[in-house]
Design an enzyme around this catalytic site. Sequence first.
Site, PDB file in Angstrom:
ATOM      1  N   HIS A  32       8.713 -31.557 -24.880  1.00 38.18           N
ATOM      2  CA  HIS A  32       8.672 -32.478 -23.759  1.00 38.18           C
ATOM      3  C   HIS A  32       6.889 -31.993 -23.093  1.00 38.18           C
ATOM      4  O   HIS A  32       6.710 -32.168 -21.971  1.00 38.18           O
ATOM      5  CB  HIS A  32       9.636 -32.310 -22.769  1.00 38.18           C
ATOM      6  CG  HIS A  32      10.894 -32.842 -23.099  1.00 38.18           C
ATOM      7  ND1 HIS A  32      11.191 -34.117 -23.300  1.00 38.18           N
ATOM      8  CD2 HIS A  32      11.855 -32.173 -23.843  1.00 38.18           C
ATOM      9  CE1 HIS A  32      12.550 -34.231 -23.829  1.00 38.18           C
ATOM     10  NE2 HIS A  32      12.708 -32.859 -24.270  1.00 38.18           N
TER      11      HIS A  32
ATOM     12  N   TRP B  44      -3.648  -1.893  -1.301  1.00 38.02           N
ATOM     13  CA  TRP B  44      -3.508  -3.144  -2.059  1.00 38.02           C
ATOM     14  C   TRP B  44      -3.993  -4.287  -1.112  1.00 38.02           C
ATOM     15  O   TRP B  44      -3.157  -4.568   0.009  1.00 38.02           O
ATOM     16  CB  TRP B  44      -2.174  -3.406  -2.500  1.00 38.02           C
ATOM     17  CG  TRP B  44      -2.123  -4.918  -3.380  1.00 38.02           C
ATOM     18  CD1 TRP B  44      -2.432  -4.891  -4.741  1.00 38.02           C
ATOM     19  CD2 TRP B  44      -1.430  -6.077  -2.911  1.00 38.02           C
ATOM     20  NE1 TRP B  44      -2.121  -6.220  -4.973  1.00 38.02           N
ATOM     21  CE2 TRP B  44      -1.451  -6.823  -4.214  1.00 38.02           C
ATOM     22  CE3 TRP B  44      -0.835  -6.414  -1.734  1.00 38.02           C
ATOM     23  CZ2 TRP B  44      -0.874  -8.164  -4.169  1.00 38.02           C
ATOM     24  CZ3 TRP B  44      -0.246  -7.843  -1.861  1.00 38.02           C
ATOM     25  CH2 TRP B  44      -0.295  -8.508  -2.529  1.00 38.02           C
TER      26      TRP B  44
ATOM     27  N   ASN C 284       0.469  -0.438   6.139  1.00 42.97           N
ATOM     28  CA  ASN C 284       0.948  -1.125   5.058  1.00 42.97           C
ATOM     29  C   ASN C 284       1.567  -2.098   5.611  1.00 42.97           C
ATOM     30  O   ASN C 284       2.523  -2.180   6.473  1.00 42.97           O
ATOM     31  CB  ASN C 284       1.856  -0.099   4.136  1.00 42.97           C
ATOM     32  CG  ASN C 284       2.582  -1.225   3.029  1.00 42.97           C
ATOM     33  OD1 ASN C 284       2.023  -1.979   2.675  1.00 42.97           O
ATOM     34  ND2 ASN C 284       3.993  -0.571   2.762  1.00 42.97           N
ATOM     35  N   GLY C 285       0.875  -3.461   5.315  1.00 46.49           N
ATOM     36  CA  GLY C 285       1.627  -4.713   5.990  1.00 46.49           C
ATOM     37  C   GLY C 285       0.847  -5.620   6.235  1.00 46.49           C
ATOM     38  O   GLY C 285      -0.517  -5.502   5.736  1.00 46.49           O
TER      39      GLY C 285
ATOM     40  N   ARG D 131       1.751   1.724  -5.735  1.00 52.06           N
ATOM     41  CA  ARG D 131       1.926   0.719  -5.074  1.00 52.06           C
ATOM     42  C   ARG D 131       0.744  -0.054  -4.506  1.00 52.06           C
ATOM     43  O   ARG D 131       0.825  -1.084  -3.972  1.00 52.06           O
ATOM     44  CB  ARG D 131       2.584   1.528  -3.763  1.00 52.06           C
ATOM     45  CG  ARG D 131       3.778   2.061  -3.959  1.00 52.06           C
ATOM     46  CD  ARG D 131       3.971   3.019  -2.485  1.00 52.06           C
ATOM     47  NE  ARG D 131       4.460   2.086  -1.585  1.00 52.06           N
ATOM     48  CZ  ARG D 131       5.499   1.723  -1.139  1.00 52.06           C
ATOM     49  NH1 ARG D 131       6.414   1.900  -2.060  1.00 52.06           N
ATOM     50  NH2 ARG D 131       5.614   0.918  -0.101  1.00 52.06           N
TER      51      ARG D 131
ATOM     52  N   CYS E  75       0.726  -1.341   0.041  1.00 45.94           N
ATOM     53  CA  CYS E  75       0.056  -0.019   0.022  1.00 45.94           C
ATOM     54  C   CYS E  75       0.678   1.334   0.119  1.00 45.94           C
ATOM     55  O   CYS E  75       1.985   1.177   0.173  1.00 45.94           O
ATOM     56  CB  CYS E  75      -0.910   0.044   1.251  1.00 45.94           C
ATOM     57  SG  CYS E  75      -1.708  -1.343   1.576  1.00 45.94           S
TER      58      CYS E  75
ATOM     59  N   LYS F  28       5.864 -10.284 -19.069  1.00 42.21           N
ATOM     60  CA  LYS F  28       5.471  -8.943 -19.393  1.00 42.21           C
ATOM     61  C   LYS F  28       4.030  -9.104 -19.889  1.00 42.21           C
ATOM     62  O   LYS F  28       3.063  -8.191 -19.707  1.00 42.21           O
ATOM     63  CB  LYS F  28       6.400  -8.151 -20.161  1.00 42.21           C
ATOM     64  CG  LYS F  28       7.619  -7.701 -19.812  1.00 42.21           C
ATOM     65  CD  LYS F  28       7.614  -6.780 -19.003  1.00 42.21           C
ATOM     66  CE  LYS F  28       7.252  -6.821 -17.292  1.00 42.21           C
ATOM     67  NZ  LYS F  28       8.344  -7.270 -16.456  1.00 42.21           N
TER      68      LYS F  28
ATOM     69  N   LYS G 299       3.300  -2.492  -7.283  1.00 45.09           N
ATOM     70  CA  LYS G 299       4.666  -2.403  -7.820  1.00 45.09           C
ATOM     71  C   LYS G 299       5.692  -3.068  -6.873  1.00 45.09           C
ATOM     72  O   LYS G 299       6.697  -3.596  -7.344  1.00 45.09           O
ATOM     73  CB  LYS G 299       5.121  -0.914  -7.738  1.00 45.09           C
ATOM     74  CG  LYS G 299       6.493  -0.382  -8.186  1.00 45.09           C
ATOM     75  CD  LYS G 299       6.673  -1.204  -9.807  1.00 45.09           C
ATOM     76  CE  LYS G 299       7.891  -0.723 -10.397  1.00 45.09           C
ATOM     77  NZ  LYS G 299       8.495  -1.790 -11.702  1.00 45.09           N
TER      78      LYS G 299
ATOM     79  N   GLU H 266      10.943 -13.755 -19.142  1.00 42.90           N
ATOM     80  CA  GLU H 266      10.622 -12.476 -18.792  1.00 42.90           C
ATOM     81  C   GLU H 266       9.641 -11.722 -19.683  1.00 42.90           C
ATOM     82  O   GLU H 266       8.728 -11.029 -19.510  1.00 42.90           O
ATOM     83  CB  GLU H 266      11.961 -11.512 -19.014  1.00 42.90           C
ATOM     84  CG  GLU H 266      11.457  -9.933 -18.795  1.00 42.90           C
ATOM     85  CD  GLU H 266      10.891  -9.563 -17.437  1.00 42.90           C
ATOM     86  OE1 GLU H 266      10.925 -10.487 -16.447  1.00 42.90           O
ATOM     87  OE2 GLU H 266      10.439  -8.411 -17.252  1.00 42.90           O
TER      88      GLU H 266
ATOM     89  N   GLU I 199       0.977 -10.218 -17.410  1.00 42.35           N
ATOM     90  CA  GLU I 199       0.849  -9.088 -16.124  1.00 42.35           C
ATOM     91  C   GLU I 199       0.393  -8.032 -16.582  1.00 42.35           C
ATOM     92  O   GLU I 199      -0.360  -7.363 -15.792  1.00 42.35           O
ATOM     93  CB  GLU I 199       2.139  -8.901 -15.468  1.00 42.35           C
ATOM     94  CG  GLU I 199       3.131  -8.109 -15.804  1.00 42.35           C
ATOM     95  CD  GLU I 199       4.245  -7.580 -14.925  1.00 42.35           C
ATOM     96  OE1 GLU I 199       4.034  -7.623 -13.574  1.00 42.35           O
ATOM     97  OE2 GLU I 199       5.489  -7.655 -15.271  1.00 42.35           O
TER      98      GLU I 199
END
Length: 612
Positions: free
Chosen positions: A508, A74, A98-99, A27, A2, A489, A607, A485, A492
């Site tokens: 496979h 968040w 935040n936490g 955030r 947050c 991208k 983030k 990567e 997300e």
Amino acid sequence: MCGIVGYVGSKQAWPILISGLKRLEYRGYDSAGVAVLGPDGLKVRKCKGRVSDLQAHVNGDPMTGTAGIGHTRWATHGEPNDVNAHPHVSGDLALIHNGIIENYAPLKEELISRGYTFSSETDTEVLVHLIADIQRTEGTDLAESVRMALQNVVGAYAIVVVDRKNPGLLVAARKSSPLVIGIGDDGDLFLASDATPIVEHTRNVVYMEDGEIAILDREHGLRVRNTRNQEKRPSIQALEIQLEALEKGGYAHFMLKEIYEQPRSIRDSMRGRLNLAQGNIVLGGIKDYEQRMVNAKRILIVGCGTSWHAGMVGEYLFEEFARIPVEVEYASEFRYRNPVINEDDIVIAISQSGETADTLAAIELAKGRGATIIGICNVVGSSIARQTHAGSYTHAGPEIGVASTKAFTAQVTLLTLMALMVGQRKGTIDGARFQQLLQELDAIPAKVEKVLKTEAQVKYIADIYRDARNALYLGRGYSFPVALEGALKLKEISYIHAEGYPAAEMKHGPIALIDEEMPVFVIATHGASYEKVVSNIQEVKARKGKVIAIVTEGDTTVKGIADHVIEVPATSDALVPLLAVVPLQLLSYHVAVMRGCNVDQPRNLAKSVTVE
Ligand code: AGP
């Protein structure tokens, strides 16, 4: 994770809080709220949605007052809605957090038994009632009540509390979640989860340490108490970030701006470290630990998400150039696996934000068992940066877009410098080869500029595949982490399912997925495994799959087989990740924009994940 902001001083708090929350919205952004202390007492306004929704919710209500706190959430406990939004209130107190309070359930039961009622599903509401209860029963002041309450709490927190009875005061505390205090020249005091909302007001900042309590008092200024509840002289530092770095600079999104910043950010990550004239590499931040790295029998690399992908490139780099065995670990798995850690292990912790909870915990575990921790972080003064024995900042500048781009290439650049430096010191890399790689590394920023010129072509390809339901990314060797990567991208920010695979591994299992609907992105640049990758492309085409290949300039072989090719300049295998990732970043960006997704703040994401 947050975003937290706070202010106390001589100006109206509301405009400062709301602009601060907008800077922190990357955030977390599923709900937002503020509490302002003023002539009308304590005013709390909060709602589901973004900061702009909060502004509409307040809708001109004169939030007058010169002290206040703000929060953008968040969700961890309790779905995003008006009631679960912060601040949470208990009597005269309002609190933002935040936490995660891990032992919130027993605390809640105890408080209910003492007559407290709860309106939200959050763990945070337990904390504000606990502080109010202590204040009432012990008759302690706000700061002491906060300190006593936190002695009963297990978990991670950055909190700020205000009290209607004392409108010129904010009390803050942190453990594992970051808090930065700004000290204005006029005595105004600011508080935030990171420096971005503070830099437009002051460059004088204090980074709070775990276990500390800060009292921001309009009359008496800033006081900080350490874990032994002793007053300590705050260590004031000068902020380096520039305000314009926080603006979009004419780009439609922060992510696009940050993709285009890569020639500069890669150059900045090498500045003062790669010395062509002297033909050497100097990493000042780890010079006291260089010999330990040279003598290392094993390197562990820990990180999450994109940082973990950079670590995967690091594995190939250190094993090729320094001949040191490397194990790359998801920090979240590493911290709970009771891993074997030796005192002569080197642990490289990679994190853009420097606040990722799992990475921080992995560091603490390894440090506790005697390993040497080397950090690669982008945020100066971040928790991870301060927990390591040594490290190098990536100097990529603030990365606001939730999807990491310039941080990845800066991290890979740092890992390349470290691996080359250790290899040269160990004598495991030929001198001429070393000099050639320095030259090639120095040329990368200009080559990235060239790759960025393929954007129109990438956009054309994005339009063809914008409605794909799945996508496969393939690469071998150094390009395998790039495939991972690229897939991250796409998924997300466009919400298309995508996965990265070693190209040879496709046979496979994933080859069963191939059909004419499946776009397959293949990194097929000239290098050690080129011919093998060409065969993999043939295997895809034989099953009517669509192939979009990243190739070396002038390639004609793949051009004759694939459906589309995007050319990147020639470079050594080891440096291909710095070039091949760029078209994949641009591709995911354009697909997401075409799909109407929120590129800078994708759904469900944040983030930096400062919770487990
Ligand atoms: C990458 O685009 C994501 N935003 C995410 O995977 C991120 O890389 C991960 O959360 C690690 O963050 P950090 O580098 O700040 O530790």
